[in-house]
Design a protein around this motif. Sequence first.
Motif, mmCIF file in Angstrom:
data_model
loop_
_atom_site.group_PDB
_atom_site.id
_atom_site.type_symbol
_atom_site.label_atom_id
_atom_site.label_comp_id
_atom_site.label_asym_id
_atom_site.label_seq_id
_atom_site.Cartn_x
_atom_site.Cartn_y
_atom_site.Cartn_z
ATOM 1 N N ALA A 281 0.818 -1.214 0.000
ATOM 2 C CA ALA A 281 0.000 0.000 0.000
ATOM 3 C C ALA A 281 0.852 1.263 0.000
ATOM 4 O O ALA A 281 0.364 2.349 -0.360
ATOM 5 C CB ALA A 281 -0.935 0.007 1.203
ATOM 6 N N LYS A 282 2.122 1.123 0.363
ATOM 7 C CA LYS A 282 2.980 2.306 0.414
ATOM 8 C C LYS A 282 3.364 2.806 -0.971
ATOM 9 O O LYS A 282 3.953 3.885 -1.102
ATOM 10 C CB LYS A 282 4.220 2.016 1.250
ATOM 11 C CG LYS A 282 3.875 1.820 2.730
ATOM 12 C CD LYS A 282 5.079 1.657 3.621
ATOM 13 C CE LYS A 282 4.624 1.523 5.082
ATOM 14 N NZ LYS A 282 5.751 1.373 6.019
ATOM 15 N N ALA A 284 1.300 4.008 -2.744
ATOM 16 C CA ALA A 284 0.428 5.177 -2.876
ATOM 17 C C ALA A 284 1.176 6.481 -2.605
ATOM 18 O O ALA A 284 0.681 7.561 -2.945
ATOM 19 C CB ALA A 284 -0.762 5.055 -1.922
ATOM 20 N N ALA A 324 -1.627 3.189 -8.624
ATOM 21 C CA ALA A 324 -1.526 3.204 -7.161
ATOM 22 C C ALA A 324 -2.159 4.504 -6.716
ATOM 23 O O ALA A 324 -1.507 5.543 -6.639
ATOM 24 C CB ALA A 324 -0.081 3.122 -6.693
#
Length: 721
Positions: A281-282, A284, A324
Amino acid sequence: MVHRLEPLVIRHTHRIPSPAGPAGEGDVAARQFDAALMSVGFKLSAELLRHLSGLSEGTVVDTAVRTLATVREMAGDHVRHNVYFVDFPANVPDTFDFWMRCIAEALDDSRTRAGTLEQLRSGVVDLLTLPSYGRYRHTYAEMLAAHDELIAAAGDRMTVLHLGGAPDDEVTALYLALAGSAAPLGEEVLEDLKVLAEHCADGPQPEAIPVRENRAVVNQARLKAGADLLLDTVTDVLRLACALSDGDVTLQEPTRLRGLSRPVRRALMAGLDAVVAAAPAKLADVPAHREAFKRLGERLHPHEYPDRPHAAEVFAVARGEQKARSFDSRVEELLRENDITGAAEVLKGAPGKLFRSLDRLLRTARTEAERDAVVAAAEQAAPAVSGRVVLSVREHLHNRAEESDARRVFVNRLSRAWVDHDDRAPVPPRQRERLVAALDAEIRRRLPDPGRLLVDPDVLDVALPLSGKATAAGLGVLPRGSLSPVDGELLRFFVYWKETEHTTDYDLSALMLGADYETVSWLSYTHLSAVDGEHSGDITEAPDGASEFINLRLGAVRGTFVVPQVNIFSGEGFEEVEESFFGFMLRDGEQQGRPFEPRTVRMKSELRGPGRVALPLAFLRGDDGRWRAKWLHLYLKGTPTSNRVEGNRVSVATLLRGIVEREQLTVRYLTELMAGGGAEVWDGTSIPDGPVTYIGLERPEGLHPDSRVITLGNLRDLVPA
């Protein structure tokens, strides 16, 4: 410990690392060392004097030589401060008479007579063409001979130096304190951290490095030492790449990334791969710095590392080949749909962003239910928000005026400031009060039990150091917005600069304003003397360094505010000259002495900013008639050349009004929360027997060794994590 690190310890902690050397009879040398220190406004503590007295004379002398060089630079006494008018502040001439004298001397000089006559015929004379204008006409020794020796006074500054621990222990402790700071460091302190991090790369590390810029500097040192990198996000790797290119680790300004060696590329790719593998998720975070990541990809050659597939995803996102969605884009979509409650709920996943968005959310909410939902989200997220952000929002809410004619002060990270009309809708009072109560409770929960809390009254109005960028490196410097008492009859400003390669002219000025911020008078090279003070004379070049002074008799000052400023008339900027600093001295009315006397220096700060006009601080006369310093640390853009106090009077007055009318969170606020109103305002007379928590401008002698001591050097430790 390498001796080159000792000055860092002394400057930051006012402690001398315990000298290593044989025992001996060093008492005479120690007393001589103490006397030499007192001549520049410093003194050995009783404990340190005893310790040095038991060492060999050679050890004491070596320590004295190193320490004196450090403290003289701290006070600005490492350079020669000459003045144009040799017996300043006495016999400063009327400005017009002085200019006429310079013209007459130019007419008497066969080399300049013709040019001066031509200028007179045109009606305009350029002072810089007059041979006797702007250049010292006497030597430093001749200036010293024209002044009586300074007679010591009880009010002279005396900064006590304390005995430190073993040299390596002192260096490690300073490194851990700076690296683990909860607040961003100023540029000069960040440079000190870089030096310390290289020395301490293989030693103990902080439990946490909450400030990303600090982490980038530490990682740069660890990379050089071959130690494991401390990475939490993909942006940490980008910041490290900027640090390796001597660029902006805050990512506010673009950095031209340099080519990287293969070992460095390998380490950065491994770091990126590990971060993304642990938390996909990073990714993003990449779109927020898309172009910078593209440039990083060009330097890292990710195609050469097929074994780092997760790192490759970073650059695929940067190029738009992989999606993302950024956190901010999801929030903005909800706000466009007027779903305030939904936006607040999403922002709970990024508590810091939620807190920074509170004002906007509360202003745009249309119903009480939405506003209450925003406050409820903030209350739930508060424990996960950094203490610095909680305090910043608390200060913001305190100053959030409901009146429509309020002024809004903007200060960027480079200390450039401007004021604008605040046309935002007010924050609803009920939600504002509820938030303030919640933030107070959260800060109170995080503060340690101080036990017996003693507080120096002079530190109560010091602003909390929520960012090191709101101050400057130097001696006796307080954070922006702080108030400190000014006790003395004579106030004297000074500026020193030394050009690097181009002729450079700095002009020291002082603007006097009335209670309504209207101009009353000023002192500058265009107005050398007035009823309230004198200017030392204009110096227009500084190949060997130059100084200018302004002397003020506080009892004679007309007006309510005094705003000293340094204007760049021509030449190199504050960040381009070899050296530049500003400060002020305080003297009793009967004290004479040289124009610059280090033991009367109350503050000396480096001038390192992007503008062409520096505003270090202002002086305010209170209703009680007492003067106080209001610390600014600001820079105005100014013009490329010919900046003068007459040309920026309105902008300075407007900015000062905005700063003065804004209230900062101060040490008083935290001590009241910390002790529940039970803090003792200490007069310094009776030393407590047991350990205490002491908060003051300087460490007093005789405190129990187990006491927790907070002074200017570690004031950032007050900010809870």
